[in-house]
Design an enzyme around this catalytic site. Sequence first.
Site, PDB file in Angstrom:
ATOM      1  N   HIS A  46       0.821  -1.223   0.000  1.00  0.00           N
ATOM      2  CA  HIS A  46       0.000   0.000   0.000  1.00  0.00           C
ATOM      3  C   HIS A  46       0.851   1.268   0.000  1.00  0.00           C
ATOM      4  O   HIS A  46       0.340   2.351  -0.289  1.00  0.00           O
ATOM      5  CB  HIS A  46      -1.014  -0.022   1.159  1.00  0.00           C
ATOM      6  CG  HIS A  46      -0.476   0.315   2.499  1.00  0.00           C
ATOM      7  ND1 HIS A  46      -0.176  -0.639   3.441  1.00  0.00           N
ATOM      8  CD2 HIS A  46      -0.192   1.510   3.083  1.00  0.00           C
ATOM      9  CE1 HIS A  46       0.260  -0.045   4.543  1.00  0.00           C
ATOM     10  NE2 HIS A  46       0.258   1.264   4.357  1.00  0.00           N
TER      11      HIS A  46
ATOM     12  N   ASP B 184      -0.062  -7.627   1.548  1.00  0.00           N
ATOM     13  CA  ASP B 184       0.386  -6.236   1.544  1.00  0.00           C
ATOM     14  C   ASP B 184       1.904  -6.174   1.639  1.00  0.00           C
ATOM     15  O   ASP B 184       2.477  -5.785   2.659  1.00  0.00           O
ATOM     16  CB  ASP B 184      -0.271  -5.499   2.715  1.00  0.00           C
ATOM     17  CG  ASP B 184      -0.006  -4.007   2.710  1.00  0.00           C
ATOM     18  OD1 ASP B 184       0.474  -3.492   1.681  1.00  0.00           O
ATOM     19  OD2 ASP B 184      -0.276  -3.357   3.739  1.00  0.00           O
TER      20      ASP B 184
ATOM     21  N   SER C  76       4.117   2.207   8.099  1.00  0.00           N
ATOM     22  CA  SER C  76       3.850   1.182   7.093  1.00  0.00           C
ATOM     23  C   SER C  76       5.105   0.769   6.348  1.00  0.00           C
ATOM     24  O   SER C  76       5.950   1.605   6.007  1.00  0.00           O
ATOM     25  CB  SER C  76       2.835   1.699   6.074  1.00  0.00           C
ATOM     26  OG  SER C  76       1.571   1.866   6.632  1.00  0.00           O
TER      27      SER C  76
END
Length: 243
Positions: free
Chosen positions: A67, A116, A197
Amino acid sequence: MFIQSFLLLLAISFLSAGRVPRPEERIIGGQNIEIEQAPWQVSLQVNGEHICGGSIYSNDIIITAAHCLYEKERRLEAKDFLIRVGSSLWNSKGTLVKVAAIRSHENYNSTNFTKDIAVMRLSEPLNFTDKVKNIPLAERNPAPGTVAMVSGWGATSIYPKHSYPVHLQGVDVPILTVDQFSISAGSNGQTACYRDSGGPLVVAQQLVGVVSSGYKYCDGPTQFISVSDERSWLLNAIASIKL
């Protein structure tokens, strides 16, 4: 710590109705660490801003979250990124390196963040020092109860507004559960947050997870993509992106 598109998705995927932001939450709950304590840590930057973390796998390969390759609904290209390595500060020192190629998991799902994970090939090889080192991939998942370290430049507080550090943060978190392809770790007060992230979850100097998703207010565990469960994909993707 997480990028803008992630904020909206988190509200759908992980919002718990009874939760409220807590002003003392700081990771969250971490402290300044020097890059020598996590020399595999890198900052992914777009338009001069830190957006995500990543880990050095080899002198020209970075592992991050899928992402992180999106800005709102737009798929970012390799040319959009710069990677800062070798510095505790995301905005200075160390070295900025261009990205030559990127590949995300073909089965990445932006709704529930399965698969992801992504890899990047740098435009030039890194020179390893005490501040720039690679980290090996774990061959098995850590057992629940194991203490792991997560690091990054993500939000240290989100109430009354988001606060982002310039200096690298690190925090030890307990492994809670291990499911297929996913590891849950951390707690209310000690966890990853927006813009962490893609960063590393580390046990015994091995990369066991990649920061993926968490609660809207960063007041609960973080979900990490399991590196050992995605090991085959990673190795194949790395081989293909080097061609």
